[in-house]
Design a protein around this motif. Structure first.
Motif, PDB file in Angstrom:
ATOM      1  N   UNK A 282     -30.870  -5.295  -1.520  1.00  0.00           N
ATOM      2  CA  UNK A 282     -30.192  -5.997  -0.427  1.00  0.00           C
ATOM      3  C   UNK A 282     -31.166  -6.349   0.696  1.00  0.00           C
ATOM      4  N   UNK A 283     -32.204  -5.534   0.866  1.00  0.00           N
ATOM      5  CA  UNK A 283     -33.229  -5.910   1.850  1.00  0.00           C
ATOM      6  C   UNK A 283     -33.930  -7.204   1.433  1.00  0.00           C
ATOM      7  N   UNK A 284     -34.330  -7.260   0.171  1.00  0.00           N
ATOM      8  CA  UNK A 284     -34.977  -8.488  -0.322  1.00  0.00           C
ATOM      9  C   UNK A 284     -34.043  -9.693  -0.162  1.00  0.00           C
ATOM     10  N   UNK A 285     -32.773  -9.462  -0.467  1.00  0.00           N
ATOM     11  CA  UNK A 285     -31.802 -10.555  -0.374  1.00  0.00           C
ATOM     12  C   UNK A 285     -31.705 -11.055   1.068  1.00  0.00           C
ATOM     13  N   UNK A 286     -31.669 -10.125   2.018  1.00  0.00           N
ATOM     14  CA  UNK A 286     -31.599 -10.530   3.425  1.00  0.00           C
ATOM     15  C   UNK A 286     -32.892 -11.224   3.864  1.00  0.00           C
ATOM     16  N   UNK A 287     -34.027 -10.725   3.396  1.00  0.00           N
ATOM     17  CA  UNK A 287     -35.298 -11.396   3.728  1.00  0.00           C
ATOM     18  C   UNK A 287     -35.243 -12.859   3.285  1.00  0.00           C
ATOM     19  N   UNK A 288     -34.754 -13.064   2.053  1.00  0.00           N
ATOM     20  CA  UNK A 288     -34.634 -14.426   1.528  1.00  0.00           C
ATOM     21  C   UNK A 288     -33.705 -15.258   2.405  1.00  0.00           C
ATOM     22  N   UNK A 289     -32.544 -14.680   2.701  1.00  0.00           N
ATOM     23  CA  UNK A 289     -31.542 -15.439   3.453  1.00  0.00           C
ATOM     24  C   UNK A 289     -32.056 -15.840   4.827  1.00  0.00           C
ATOM     25  N   UNK A 290     -32.721 -14.903   5.503  1.00  0.00           N
ATOM     26  CA  UNK A 290     -33.137 -15.179   6.884  1.00  0.00           C
ATOM     27  C   UNK A 290     -34.450 -15.962   6.984  1.00  0.00           C
ATOM     28  N   UNK A 291     -35.151 -16.126   5.868  1.00  0.00           N
ATOM     29  CA  UNK A 291     -36.381 -16.916   5.939  1.00  0.00           C
ATOM     30  C   UNK A 291     -36.270 -18.232   5.168  1.00  0.00           C
ATOM     31  N   UNK A 292     -35.339 -18.308   4.214  1.00  0.00           N
ATOM     32  CA  UNK A 292     -35.313 -19.492   3.362  1.00  0.00           C
ATOM     33  C   UNK A 292     -34.055 -20.344   3.463  1.00  0.00           C
ATOM     34  N   UNK A 293     -33.090 -19.909   4.253  1.00  0.00           N
ATOM     35  CA  UNK A 293     -31.915 -20.765   4.444  1.00  0.00           C
ATOM     36  C   UNK A 293     -31.791 -21.090   5.937  1.00  0.00           C
ATOM     37  N   UNK A 294     -30.996 -22.091   6.232  1.00  0.00           N
ATOM     38  CA  UNK A 294     -30.745 -22.469   7.629  1.00  0.00           C
ATOM     39  C   UNK A 294     -29.655 -21.566   8.196  1.00  0.00           C
ATOM     40  N   UNK A 295     -29.991 -20.275   8.351  1.00  0.00           N
ATOM     41  CA  UNK A 295     -28.958 -19.312   8.749  1.00  0.00           C
ATOM     42  C   UNK A 295     -28.426 -19.582  10.149  1.00  0.00           C
ATOM     43  N   UNK A 296     -29.270 -20.168  10.997  1.00  0.00           N
ATOM     44  CA  UNK A 296     -28.783 -20.469  12.345  1.00  0.00           C
ATOM     45  C   UNK A 296     -27.770 -21.614  12.324  1.00  0.00           C
ATOM     46  N   UNK A 297     -28.000 -22.559  11.423  1.00  0.00           N
ATOM     47  CA  UNK A 297     -27.031 -23.641  11.250  1.00  0.00           C
ATOM     48  C   UNK A 297     -25.706 -23.100  10.745  1.00  0.00           C
ATOM     49  N   UNK A 298     -25.794 -22.183   9.788  1.00  0.00           N
ATOM     50  CA  UNK A 298     -24.581 -21.546   9.258  1.00  0.00           C
ATOM     51  C   UNK A 298     -23.859 -20.780  10.352  1.00  0.00           C
ATOM     52  N   UNK A 299     -24.655 -20.065  11.178  1.00  0.00           N
ATOM     53  CA  UNK A 299     -24.075 -19.278  12.260  1.00  0.00           C
ATOM     54  C   UNK A 299     -23.349 -20.185  13.257  1.00  0.00           C
ATOM     55  N   UNK A 300     -23.930 -21.342  13.538  1.00  0.00           N
ATOM     56  CA  UNK A 300     -23.280 -22.289  14.458  1.00  0.00           C
ATOM     57  C   UNK A 300     -21.905 -22.678  13.953  1.00  0.00           C
ATOM     58  N   UNK A 301     -21.812 -22.899  12.634  1.00  0.00           N
ATOM     59  CA  UNK A 301     -20.500 -23.229  12.043  1.00  0.00           C
ATOM     60  C   UNK A 301     -19.517 -22.082  12.263  1.00  0.00           C
ATOM     61  N   UNK A 302     -19.993 -20.851  12.054  1.00  0.00           N
ATOM     62  CA  UNK A 302     -19.118 -19.686  12.263  1.00  0.00           C
ATOM     63  C   UNK A 302     -18.665 -19.610  13.717  1.00  0.00           C
ATOM     64  N   UNK A 303     -19.623 -19.828  14.626  1.00  0.00           N
ATOM     65  CA  UNK A 303     -19.279 -19.768  16.055  1.00  0.00           C
ATOM     66  C   UNK A 303     -18.193 -20.774  16.399  1.00  0.00           C
ATOM     67  N   UNK A 304     -18.309 -21.979  15.827  1.00  0.00           N
ATOM     68  CA  UNK A 304     -17.302 -23.017  16.092  1.00  0.00           C
ATOM     69  C   UNK A 304     -15.935 -22.583  15.560  1.00  0.00           C
ATOM     70  N   UNK A 305     -15.952 -21.969  14.390  1.00  0.00           N
ATOM     71  CA  UNK A 305     -14.696 -21.469  13.812  1.00  0.00           C
ATOM     72  C   UNK A 305     -14.095 -20.398  14.711  1.00  0.00           C
TER      73      UNK A 305
END
Lengths: 430, 430
Positions: A282-305
């Motif tokens: 799960x650490x590796x998975x999080x490393x991937x998610x936070x370095x290789x996806x637009x997690x801030x863009x995803x977070x913005x969508x959540x914030x709007x929701x």
């Protein structure tokens, strides 16, 4: 408690004393109720994760095995992967918290970090200080270590530092092991501590030599207003807890604790005894998610929701709830705290509410001492807007039923006794 | 301990008393040493996972997101997913353990289950009984709860039940909270408890009303001899711990505890306070792995590897070690326990061994009371055969260096004082 069968527990005399002090999570128990069809869950604090790019997460998961291979499947170090701690350090730097990765330890969810706080600091009978109301999972974690929990009331500006000062004066220097606070979009109150209060809290903590634990699971869920600097950014001695649960996925159980090195070493010892290490996978998975996806863009969508949902919930409260009720106006996070007149007992009201098809967290669960009986925590994070409106409508019906009865009583001059010291549990302070 | 810098810990007076009792894992500390180039690690108990079909595991990981979607990423129940508990129940049934899934709770590795055992049962000063030697991670987990740990010696047939009986007689009925045992390929001794001893242990536990905790991480790693039924299959009151760490991947931190319902409820309360729930993601991943891959075929490959490695290690011991040394002959698992003459101190010998490029676990780490000083645990699980042989050769050189010195002393009539009560720590009993 009220079990339909008499269950004989032959181990009853074998359990350690701490088990009698363990608090059962009302939220957990309600999960069972909520899984009944047609019950709208305003109770649980599950984040909305519908914005997650599942295809990318699936690729991340596959990549973990493809790229990290056996490393992702083998034991790791108890402090966590350096790469994961680097991801955390970079995230913290954005909030003005500058730490080396050796001041970070990865934990199995923030709940484990809270357990370690109890484990490292609390001897039975030690005094600790929490906000009133406070996060029930923290109260639960600490309770295993049998502390004397003292409560400092809150208002719209967060913990009332004037009341904290009174308490610290009473306890004297070093009179408490720590002050536990959730400064941003507090769980359950939904309020945020102002910068002025934060500074005052740190002054008092320093003056009275008390460690401050800053739990910040919701800090990145601000959808309105101005960012307030974390306590940790103003005082390196603060212990800071963060998590991926609200910015990625709670199902991964990946969180972190940031603390001065000597405390990290103590926590590390606890980690070795209590879990060895956190899943490398799960650490590796999080490393991937936070370095290789637009997690801030995803977070913005959540914030709007969350923003729309907060608006829907508060709109419905304004529309349906009686004028006697008050509530908080969160600028982020997941929760609104509602306070009814003091003669309400929201724990007693639960079954009627469930019958009408709505669940919430009774306020007394968020206090260690029986306060909060006329309050309740409503989560706007998980249910869609139409359900939030409908849930509030059902809840209002439940309340209005009782209110009519109470009003009749009052008319007859027989006002019911207050359900608790509800005034002190009103985070709006009005 | 022997830090090169004087580090001032300003929180020194703040820590709870239990921290003074926490044992630091020698294995963990050695990880650092082993990561030095050219050191052969006979110390750590990491399983060999080279047989894992990585492409299939990668597919499983991707499937988790594709098939389970948001469910794999959201909070779950504290007892674990019913599907995962079903996988465990089916696995247990093959060993003659018939339980409903409500007698199973999923934990964050067996280490967390061990912590829960301490949490649920141990008040400070309570007596618990362990085998001597025992798993240092268990000693570490229990030590946080400040028990009085009593040790029952072992021989080639496992725990000496005659000695257990003597101890129980001394303690009286209910005089200990539990007996902790690893009946299969014990860590660190490598021996397996005979059926006769298992039956006698259960008789005694029943007679003296003591709970038995059966830790069975290695049961499926038998590569020789006949399967012996687990204690749990003979007595439903036994608490049984199992894990995926040695049959799939330790990096997932997925294990289980099987116990009578009232005890499961207590553990569940602890879980709510200490971790909330185990990663839904890793549960889904394990469900996939154990239902959709030929995991038993993979396990057979691992068993064959372990068998060859045990043979390589024992062959090297026979070739290189002095005649004064004795060791156990495991039929499965990961470890061999070696005992040197009583005037050896394997803890003191560590730095010399590390200088020669080999690491092991000093025997005293596997006792709560200073026994085992002339013994050591050697793991044959992780290093390839040529490294095992070379590691043993280096270790033999280290030992022979000292032995020559000791022999010279003895010749001169100046036999060094025994390093500890090594006789009692010899699991071969010879």
């Amino acid at each position: 408690m009220a079990s339909p069968h008499l269950v004989f527990d032959e181990w009853e005399d074998e359990y350690a004393e701490r088990n009698e002090h363990l608090r059962r999570s009302a939220v957990r128990d309600l999960f069972a109720a909520v899984s009944r069809p047609n019950v709208i869950g305003l109770s649980g604090g599950s984040p909305d994760i519908s914005s997650l790019p599942l295809d990318q997460v699936a690729d991340c998961a596959k990549n973990v095995v493809d790229e990290f291979g056996l490393k992702a499947l083998q034991y790791g170090s108890s402090e966590g992967r350096p790469e994961m701690r680097r991801v955390v350090a970079d995230m913290l730097a954005e909030d003005g918290i500058d730490v080396d990765i050796d001041q970070i330890i990865i934990t199995n969810g923030s709940q484990q970090a809270l357990d370690f706080m109890g484990r490292v600091f609390i001897d039975p009978g030690d005094t600790i200080i929490v906000e009133g109301p406070s996060y029930l999972g923290a109260l639960q974690a600490f309770s295993a270590y049998m502390p004397d929990v003292r409560v400092v009331p809150m208002d719209d500006d967060g913990m009332r530092t004037d009341k904290l000062e009174e308490l610290l004066e009473e306890l004297g220097p070093g009179g408490a092991k720590f002050i536990y606070t959730i400064p941003n979009f507090q769980n359950p109150a939904g309020v945020t501590m102002t910068l002025e209060r934060r500074k005052r809290l740190l002054e008092l903590a320093h003056e009275y030599q008390i460690t401050v634990i800053e739990d910040d699971p919701y800090g990145k869920l601000r959808f309105e207003g101005e960012h307030v600097p974390p306590l940790k950014s103003m005082d390196p001695n603060v212990i800071y807890l963060g998590t991926t649960s609200k910015i990625f996925a709670p199902g991964l159980r990946l969180a972190w604790c940031v603390a001065p090195k000597p405390i990290i070493e103590k926590i590390n010892l606890s980690e070795q005894g209590a879990g060895l290490c956190v899943s490398a996978f799960t650490q590796c998975l999080c490393e991937q998610y936070f370095t290789k996806t637009d997690w801030k863009g995803t977070l913005k969508k959540s914030q709007a929701i969350y923003r729309s949902r907060r608006d829907a919930l508060i709109g419905a409260l304004e529309e349906y709830f009686p004028e006697e009720a008050t509530w908080t106006h969160p600028e982020g996070g997941l929760f609104v705290w509602v306070t009814l007149p003091p003669y309400f007992d929201t724990m007693q009201m639960m079954s009627a509410a469930l019958e009408r098809g709505v669940a919430y967290v009774p306020g007394s669960n968020c206090y260690p001492d029986g306060q909060g009986k006329s309050s309740m925590r409503l989560a706007f994070s998980y249910e869609p807007e139409e359900n939030l409106r409908e849930g509030v409508r059902r809840l209002a019906d439940t309340i209005n039923d009782r209110l009519e009865l109470y009003r009749a009583f009052m008319k007859a001059g027989a006002l019911p006794k207050a359900a608790g010291t509800a005034e002190a549990s009103d985070p709006e302070g009005n």
